[in-house]
Write an enzyme that holds these catalytic residues in place. Structure first.
Site, short mmCIF file in Angstrom:
data_model
loop_
_atom_site.label_atom_id
_atom_site.label_comp_id
_atom_site.label_asym_id
_atom_site.label_seq_id
_atom_site.Cartn_x
_atom_site.Cartn_y
_atom_site.Cartn_z
CG HIS A 102 27.32 -28.92 16.67
ND1 HIS A 102 27.29 -30.31 16.62
CD2 HIS A 102 27.69 -28.51 15.44
CE1 HIS A 102 27.63 -30.70 15.42
NE2 HIS A 102 27.88 -29.63 14.67
CD GLU A 103 28.66 -24.73 14.39
OE1 GLU A 103 29.81 -24.85 13.89
OE2 GLU A 103 27.66 -25.32 13.93
CG HIS A 106 32.53 -28.37 14.27
ND1 HIS A 106 32.76 -29.67 13.85
CD2 HIS A 106 31.24 -28.10 13.95
CE1 HIS A 106 31.65 -30.15 13.31
NE2 HIS A 106 30.72 -29.22 13.36
#
Length: 236
Positions: A102-103, A106
Site C-alpha cells: 500500500h505504501e 503511494h
C-alpha cells in the site's frame, strides 16, 4: 441545583461519527493482528514486497527504511522514502505485505502525478491556515452576531476555513483507496502472494480504508454542526 449544560448539537451531529471512528480504529488493529499470524508461503517480508512493487514500476530510487512503532508506516514524498514499522518491515505475514505494498502504491501515485493526491497536496497550506483561523473567527463572529453589525459574518468565514480540512479529507479518500487497489494488483502481478493468501491483505487494507471514511465523516459532521450553530446564532 444548576442544570448541567449538554451540547445536544454535538450529540446529534458529531458523536455518531466519533463512535464510528473509534470502531474503525479498533477494527483495523484487530484485523491486522489476525492476519499477522497468516504467513507468506514464499517467505516474503514487508520490505521485500515494497521493493518488488517499486522496482516493477521503475522506482528503483525510492528508499525503504525501518521506523519504530506499529502501523506507523508511511511514504514521505519530500525525501522519497517509504518508512515501514517494526510490525511490517521484516514480517512475512499477509497483513505486513498488504501494508507495505500500500505504501509503495503511494510512491507510484506521486511518480505518476495522480490527480487526487496533487489536489490534496495543493490545499495543505490553505488547510493548515484555515485550521488555525477557523475557531477564532467563529467565536468572534458569534460574540458580535447580536450587535446588528456585519461582524457576525466572520463566523461564516470561520466555518468556510474549517471546510478546507473537510475538503482535505475528501481528497484523501480516493488517494487511499487507489493506493490499496494498486497494492493488491501489484501483489498479484508480481506473484508476491498466492491467490489464497491475498485475502488476508485485502481484509487489512479494507479495514484501514474505513478509518479514512470515518475521518471524513467526523470532519463533515463537525462542519455541519458549526454551520448549524452559526445559523441559529445569526437568526436569533
Amino acid at each position: 441545583m444548576k442544570e448541567m449544560f449538554i451540547d445536544y448539537s454535538y450529540i446529534v451531529y458529531v458523536l455518531p461519527a466519533v463512535l464510528f471512528a473509534m470502531w474503525t480504529s479498533a477494527h483495523v488493529n484487530s484485523t491486522f493482528r489476525r492476519y499477522s499470524t497468516q504467513y507468506s508461503m514464499r517467505n516474503v517480508t514487508g520490505y521485500d514486497a515494497a521493493r518488488r512493487v517499486l522496482d516493477a514500476n521503475g522506482l528503483y530510487h525510492v528508499r525503504i527504511e525501518r521506523v519504530n512503532g506499529s502501523l506507523t508506516d508511511h511514504y514521505d514524498p519530500r525525501s522519497n522514502v517509504i518508512r515501514l514499522s517494526d510490525s511490517v518491515y521484516s514480517q512475512t505475514s499477509t497483513a505486513a505485505i498488504g501494508v507495505a505494498a500500500h505504501e509503495a502504491g503511494h510512491a507510484i501515485q506521486y511518480a505518476q502525478h495522480y490527480i487526487p493526491i496533487r489536489l490534496r497536496n495543493a490545499i495543505i497550506p490553505i488547510t493548515n491556515l484555515g485550521s488555525k483561523l477557523a475557531m477564532p473567527l467563529i467565536l468572534i463572529g458569534l460574540l458580535f452576531a447580536g450587535t446588528g453589525s456585519s461582524m457576525g459574518m466572520l463566523a461564516y468565514v470561520g466555518v468556510a476555513c474549517f471546510g478546507f480540512s473537510t475538503l482535505f479529507q475528501l481528497f484523501t479518500l480516493p488517494t487511499e483507496f487507489d493506493a490499496s487497489r494498486r497494492a493488491i494488483r501489484a501483489i498479484e502481478t508480481c506473484g508476491i502472494l498466492s491467490s489464497d493468501e491475498i485475502y488476508g491483505s485485502k481484509k487489512v487494507l479494507t479495514a484501514a480504508a474505513l478509518t479514512y471514511v470515518a475521518a471524513l465523516a467526523v470532519s463533515l459532521m463537525q462542519l455541519l454542526r458549526l454551520l448549524n450553530i452559526v445559523n441559529r446564532r445569526n437568526n436569533n
